[in-house]
Design a protein around this motif. Structure first.
Motif, mmCIF file in Angstrom:
data_model
loop_
_atom_site.group_PDB
_atom_site.id
_atom_site.type_symbol
_atom_site.label_atom_id
_atom_site.label_comp_id
_atom_site.label_asym_id
_atom_site.label_seq_id
_atom_site.Cartn_x
_atom_site.Cartn_y
_atom_site.Cartn_z
ATOM 1 N N LYS A 57 -1.582 7.858 32.866
ATOM 2 C CA LYS A 57 -0.702 7.456 33.961
ATOM 3 C C LYS A 57 -1.416 6.396 34.790
ATOM 4 N N ASN A 58 -0.822 5.214 34.846
ATOM 5 C CA ASN A 58 -1.380 4.082 35.599
ATOM 6 C C ASN A 58 -2.839 3.818 35.207
ATOM 7 N N GLU A 59 -3.039 3.668 33.905
ATOM 8 C CA GLU A 59 -4.383 3.451 33.358
ATOM 9 C C GLU A 59 -4.536 2.033 32.797
ATOM 10 N N GLU A 60 -3.845 1.065 33.369
ATOM 11 C CA GLU A 60 -3.865 -0.282 32.798
ATOM 12 C C GLU A 60 -5.278 -0.883 32.740
ATOM 13 N N THR A 61 -6.187 -0.423 33.604
ATOM 14 C CA THR A 61 -7.546 -0.956 33.623
ATOM 15 C C THR A 61 -8.341 -0.555 32.385
ATOM 16 N N ASP A 62 -8.122 0.669 31.908
ATOM 17 C CA ASP A 62 -8.989 1.205 30.846
ATOM 18 C C ASP A 62 -8.279 1.512 29.539
ATOM 19 N N ILE A 63 -6.973 1.686 29.539
ATOM 20 C CA ILE A 63 -6.297 2.258 28.376
ATOM 21 C C ILE A 63 -6.495 1.437 27.099
ATOM 22 N N GLU A 64 -6.451 0.120 27.182
ATOM 23 C CA GLU A 64 -6.582 -0.688 25.967
ATOM 24 C C GLU A 64 -7.982 -0.572 25.371
ATOM 25 N N ALA A 65 -9.004 -0.745 26.190
ATOM 26 C CA ALA A 65 -10.376 -0.657 25.687
ATOM 27 C C ALA A 65 -10.682 0.751 25.180
ATOM 28 N N SER A 66 -10.156 1.761 25.872
ATOM 29 C CA SER A 66 -10.356 3.144 25.452
ATOM 30 C C SER A 66 -9.764 3.374 24.065
ATOM 31 N N LEU A 67 -8.523 2.976 23.873
ATOM 32 C CA LEU A 67 -7.866 3.190 22.586
ATOM 33 C C LEU A 67 -8.526 2.373 21.473
ATOM 34 N N ARG A 68 -8.926 1.155 21.773
ATOM 35 C CA ARG A 68 -9.579 0.331 20.743
ATOM 36 C C ARG A 68 -10.890 0.967 20.300
ATOM 37 N N SER A 69 -11.601 1.615 21.225
ATOM 38 C CA SER A 69 -12.841 2.301 20.837
ATOM 39 C C SER A 69 -12.534 3.481 19.926
ATOM 40 N N GLN A 70 -11.417 4.149 20.160
ATOM 41 C CA GLN A 70 -11.034 5.292 19.334
ATOM 42 C C GLN A 70 -10.584 4.862 17.942
ATOM 43 N N LEU A 71 -9.922 3.731 17.860
ATOM 44 C CA LEU A 71 -9.389 3.252 16.582
ATOM 45 C C LEU A 71 -10.478 2.848 15.595
ATOM 46 N N LYS A 72 -11.711 2.720 16.062
ATOM 47 C CA LYS A 72 -12.831 2.298 15.209
ATOM 48 C C LYS A 72 -13.553 3.478 14.556
ATOM 49 N N GLN A 73 -12.994 4.648 14.632
ATOM 50 C CA GLN A 73 -13.663 5.843 14.118
ATOM 51 C C GLN A 73 -13.977 5.751 12.623
ATOM 52 N N THR A 74 -15.149 6.257 12.246
ATOM 53 C CA THR A 74 -15.517 6.310 10.827
ATOM 54 C C THR A 74 -14.669 7.347 10.097
ATOM 55 N N TYR A 75 -14.225 8.359 10.819
ATOM 56 C CA TYR A 75 -13.290 9.335 10.258
ATOM 57 C C TYR A 75 -11.898 8.713 10.328
ATOM 58 N N LYS A 76 -11.201 8.672 9.210
ATOM 59 C CA LYS A 76 -9.979 7.873 9.128
ATOM 60 C C LYS A 76 -8.672 8.657 9.217
ATOM 61 N N ASN A 77 -8.702 9.922 8.880
ATOM 62 C CA ASN A 77 -7.443 10.672 8.830
ATOM 63 C C ASN A 77 -7.049 11.139 10.239
ATOM 64 N N ILE A 78 -6.636 10.177 11.039
ATOM 65 C CA ILE A 78 -6.319 10.426 12.446
ATOM 66 C C ILE A 78 -4.976 9.773 12.793
ATOM 67 N N GLU A 79 -4.207 10.446 13.617
ATOM 68 C CA GLU A 79 -3.050 9.839 14.253
ATOM 69 C C GLU A 79 -3.245 9.925 15.767
ATOM 70 N N TRP A 80 -2.659 8.968 16.487
ATOM 71 C CA TRP A 80 -2.752 8.959 17.940
ATOM 72 C C TRP A 80 -1.361 9.134 18.540
ATOM 73 N N ILE A 81 -1.232 10.115 19.395
ATOM 74 C CA ILE A 81 -0.009 10.288 20.178
ATOM 75 C C ILE A 81 -0.386 9.909 21.611
ATOM 76 N N VAL A 82 0.047 8.743 22.048
ATOM 77 C CA VAL A 82 -0.359 8.233 23.362
ATOM 78 C C VAL A 82 0.826 8.359 24.305
ATOM 79 N N VAL A 83 0.660 9.199 25.311
ATOM 80 C CA VAL A 83 1.761 9.554 26.197
ATOM 81 C C VAL A 83 1.639 8.811 27.525
ATOM 82 N N ASN A 84 2.596 7.962 27.785
ATOM 83 C CA ASN A 84 2.683 7.240 29.051
ATOM 84 C C ASN A 84 3.462 8.106 30.032
ATOM 85 N N ASP A 85 2.734 8.687 30.971
ATOM 86 C CA ASP A 85 3.334 9.661 31.893
ATOM 87 C C ASP A 85 3.830 8.982 33.173
#
Length: 389
Positions: A57-85
């Motif tokens: 909620k109102n995370e425009e400062t960090d949300i993109e960099a946070s998610l991009r760091s998560q998308l680089k995981q060495t473990y690949k079988n992941i889905e992301w459910i990102v909830v904009n509250d």
């Protein structure tokens, strides 16, 4: 008579911190280090689906960099459910744009908050309902992941046959007073909550940290999901508590090199941010508030004052108390935050600030008749009702 009372109090305080020092020293040594976990290569290649559920909620400062760091995981079988509250900034648009780049992201936009729900709890529950994974990782929109954190965590999870894993992140704070306050908070959290005891299956002590709560779907559903803690502002902690109450296995591990959170950027933000859960953490009890404030003053502020207003053996004992406080701080805050030890020089002031936080949160909650969290008001009578679930 007054001198005897001060001397007795000094002895009691000294013995208390000696016990805490021994307990913390032995306990922190038993806390697992995520960096020592060797990833299971077979698991990384053929492991189960993990659903990472992010509430923002109102995370425009960090949300993109946070998610991009998560998308680089060495473990690949992941889905992301990102909830904009119910964000009023660009958070929703940022999530949608990232979803166009990576089809592993499923954006969810919440417009309205149902009755008897706190916003974040409802957002995480909504994300769970969209998730397909056998494992659910609940996290926030300002957490930065090292590329190996999921692989190591899932390996640890399966090797230890547990139901819930929570990780301690590095608190990325820059300003001096904010860092001093954060490290004091970690000091208090450590000796009061004793996180190492959460790893003892026979202990009732339980921990949950909002940056990283990984559960099996089966365990999460068995404990009643976030519906069970719908009105708890300390939802992360209560998730861990509910796991333990239901006889499930929980572990907490140190993940400072692998997980980072930009907790609060200023001391003012930290004080305001703690409004929501300080009184809740004391069970909305005025007795507990008085007990906590008195305890902090007697055990953590008065020893410094006593050096100037006492003499002889009493002054010596309070000198020992301050030395013990330093070693406890070294074994707790300095283990859980990089470079924390230098902030011990303002320890008494940090203690006063924390006392102010408790008093401020209690008074504001009482006057308002509830808490205001991220722009939404939650009535106190409703919050208290959730204590008895």
């Amino acid at each position: 008579m007054g001198g005897l009372l001060m001397f007795t109090l000094a002895i009691i305080t000294c013995l208390f911190w000696l016990f805490v020092l021994v307990d913390a020293t032995l306990g922190m040594r038993r806390l697992p280090m995520l960096q020592k976990v060797v990833e299971d290569d077979v698991l990384i290649k053929k492991g189960p689906l993990i659903s990472i559920i992010v509430a923002a909620k109102n995370e425009e400062t960090d949300i993109e960099a946070s998610l991009r760091s998560q998308l680089k995981q060495t473990y690949k079988n992941i889905e992301w459910i990102v909830v904009n509250d119910r964000s009023t900034d660009k958070t929703g648009a940022i999530i949608d744009n990232l979803a166009k780049e990576d089809d592993r992201i499923t954006p969810v936009h919440i417009k309205d908050l149902p009755d008897a729900w706190l916003g974040k709890n409802h957002a995480l529950y909504t994300g769970y309902r969209k998730a397909k994974g056998d494992y659910l990782l609940f996290t926030d929109g300002d957490i930065y992941f090292h590329k190996d954190v999921i692989a190591k965590s899932l390996t640890f999870f399966q090797n230890n046959k547990i139901d819930h894993l929570t990780l301690t992140p590095n608190m990325n704070v820059t300003s001096f007073w904010t860092k001093a306050f954060v490290t004091f908070f970690l000091f208090g959290f450590s000796y009061f909550k004793r996180p190492w005891k959460a790893n003892d299956d026979k202990s009732k002590v339980a921990i949950g940290i909002g940056a990283f709560n990984l559960l099996s779907r089966e365990a999460y559903e068995a404990i009643g999901t976030h519906r069970k803690i719908a009105m708890r502002p300390d939802d992360d902690l209560m998730l861990g508590v509910t796991i333990k109450q239901n006889g499930r296995k929980q572990r907490v591990a140190n993940a400072i090199p692998y997980l980072e959170v930009a907790w609060y950027r200023s001391l003012k933000e930290a004080i305001i941010g703690l409004e929501k859960n300080t009184f809740a953490g004391l069970f909305y009890s005025y007795f507990m508030v008085l007990f906590s404030i008195s305890g902090i003053f007697i055990s953590q502020i008065w020893p410094f004052v006593a050096l100037f207003v006492t003499e002889g053996a009493t002054r010596f004992l309070y000198g020992v108390v301050i030395l013990l406080l330093f070693f406890v701080y070294q074994q707790t805050a300095n283990v859980m935050a990089k470079g924390a030890l230098k902030y011990f020089v303002v320890f008494p002031i940090s203690s006063l600030i924390f006392m102010y936080c408790i008093a401020r949160a209690t008074i504001l909650t009482t006057i308002r008749g509830g808490i205001v969290w991220r722009g939404t008001f939650y009535p106190l009578h409703q919050l208290k009702k959730d204590l008895h679930k």
